[in-house]
Design an enzyme around this catalytic site. Structure first.
Site, short mmCIF file in Angstrom:
data_model
loop_
_atom_site.label_atom_id
_atom_site.label_comp_id
_atom_site.label_asym_id
_atom_site.label_seq_id
_atom_site.Cartn_x
_atom_site.Cartn_y
_atom_site.Cartn_z
N LYS A 102 45.40 34.85 44.17
CA LYS A 102 44.22 34.14 44.67
C LYS A 102 44.60 32.70 44.92
O LYS A 102 45.44 32.13 44.22
CB LYS A 102 43.10 34.17 43.63
CG LYS A 102 41.73 33.87 44.22
CD LYS A 102 41.15 35.12 44.82
CE LYS A 102 39.75 34.98 45.28
NZ LYS A 102 39.14 36.31 45.45
N1 GLU Z 1 38.39 37.78 48.77
C1 GLU Z 1 38.18 39.19 48.77
C2 GLU Z 1 38.13 39.72 47.36
O1 GLU Z 1 37.83 39.01 46.43
C3 GLU Z 1 39.16 39.93 49.68
C4 GLU Z 1 40.60 39.77 49.36
C5 GLU Z 1 41.54 40.34 50.41
O2 GLU Z 1 41.07 40.87 51.40
O3 GLU Z 1 42.74 40.22 50.20
O4 GLU Z 1 38.31 40.89 47.13
#
Ligand code: GLU
Length: 405
Positions: A102
């Site tokens: 993240k």
């Molecule tokens: N931000 C989204 C999540 O928390 C998607 C992450 C992604 O597509 O890699 O799952």
């Protein structure tokens, strides 16, 4: 408690049920890599402002790090670590060959002009370019980051590295290598989970009232799908507050008002505080905004039979326990909102193979993954007589530990 503490408590519960070795637990608790960096941005009126940027690469035992980039004033290292850890669990719950990461920037993007936002986004990539890539780490959108932001980032990465595959960022616009169905994918995946749980609890859509807390990309698409399927949406909220109507709200009308006037609160309906709405009468409560909104202070007042977590980390472990004791089902984030990363995985596959799949192909691949994952979690919940979150964590942790060996 911090978001990361909450995540580690959740891990602890699953590890205990699994009888995991202490050495394995320790490995699961440690992020592989943490990047914290300054991003200098030339502000429109001339001066330079420094923003704090982050990327946490938590675990890549099952594949390249995968997870979004968040732009929010609340972003800090603790939150990034929690969200990155949850991504590793999430990709393992739906069993796609990716790990967890993240990133983010501590910023209120609504206060930046378009050109400042572009500079900030390109600046993030300049700092991270050597550590990300199709086989290393594949970022995506998250709270306040849009397909346009992914397009700037993907373009900056291509310029810096000569890799024009587009496979380093997912959630891009369609004409920049994005996937059909990606924008609505998180909502769509949540919808399949909703369908699974309401069937099991014999809840009939037309008699099922839903409140959605958070009306961003995820909340809106989820709302539209459940509205079209005949469920009654009685409450909606955004960062400015909420609205409630026991007879039901028209999602598209509310969205029109939000777009024109900035918030759902300008819609003609009973006004109610953003957190008070969590306690209003409904059958299904859908937190779709940020972490830690259902806590020990309000869990007892929640009237819903089901909490479907479209946000990441909305329920604290203490609240989980209160809800469990009241007989409320919590469909956990790592399952309920996994549709987004699953379609991100499809986007990555399409970019690597220079393909473009139709929306019906994407949905035909997403639906069985979501339903199968839900089923597996439900089965573990019944077999071990545990809540759905611990069941999901058990499945995921087993997969990660076996990949680490
Ligand atoms: N931000 C989204 C999540 O928390 C998607 C992450 C992604 O597509 O890699 O799952």
């Amino acid at each position: 408690m911090s978001a990361f503490d909450n995540a580690m408590t959740q891990l602890g519960l699953a590890a205990e049920k699994l009888g995991l070795k202490e050495s394995d637990i320790l490995k699961l608790r440690e992020p592989n890599k943490v990047y914290e960096f300054d991003i200098p941005v030339q502000i429109d009126d001339g001066y330079e402002k420094i923003f704090n940027g982050y990327r946490v690469q938590f675990n890549n035992a099952r594949g390249p790090y995968k997870g979004g980039i968040r732009y929010h004033p609340q972003v800090d290292l603790d939150e990034m670590k929690a969200l990155a850890f949850w991504m590793a669990i999430k990709t393992a719950v739906v069993n796609i060959p990716m790990g967890g990461g993240k990133g983010g920037v501590s910023v209120d993007p609504k206060k930046l002009s378009k050109s400042e936002l572009e500079k900030l986004s390109r600046g993030w990539v300049q700092k991270m370019a050597e550590h990300i890539g199709p086989r290393k780490d594949v970022p995506a959108p998250d709270v306040n980051t849009t397909p346009q932001i992914m397009a700037w980032m993907s373009d900056e990465y291509a310029k810096l590295t000569n890799d024009s595959s587009g496979a380093t960022f997912t959630g891009k616009p369609l004409d920049k290598g994005g996937s059909e169905g990606r924008e609505s994918a998180t909502g769509q995946g949540g919808f399949y989970c909703l369908d699974e749980i309401t069937k099991r609890l014999s809840m009939n859509p037309s008699q099922t009232c839903i409140i959605i807390h958070g009306f961003g990309n995820v909340g809106f698409h989820f709302a539209r799908l459940v509205h079209d399927a005949g469920y009654k949406i009685v409450g909606l909220s955004d960062s400015k507050g909420g609205i409630y109507n026991a007879d039901g709200l028209d999602v598209d009308d509310v969205m029109r008002v939000k777009k024109d006037k900035g918030s759902v609160i300008n819609y003609e309906a009973e006004k109610i505080g953003g957190s008070a709405i969590l306690e209003k009468q409904c059958d299904i409560l859908v937190p779709a905004a940020l972490e830690n909104v259902i806590t020990k202070d309000n869990a007892d007042k929640i009237k819903a039979k089901v909490v479907l977590e479209m946000a990441n980390g909305p329920t604290t472990p203490e609240a989980d326990k209160i809800l469990r004791d009241k007989g409320v089902y919590v469909v956990p984030d790592v399952l309920a909102n996994a549709g987004g990363v699953t379609v991100s995985y499809f986007e990555w596959q399409q970019n690597l193979a220079s393909e473009h799949w139709s929306e019906s192909d994407v949905l035909a691949k997403l639906e069985p993954i979501m339903r199968k994952s839900f089923n597996a979690v439900w089965k573990a919940h019944e077999e071990h007589n545990i809540d759905l979150r611990t069941a999901a964590f058990m499945l995921a942790v087993k997969r990660i530990v076996s990949a680490m060996k």
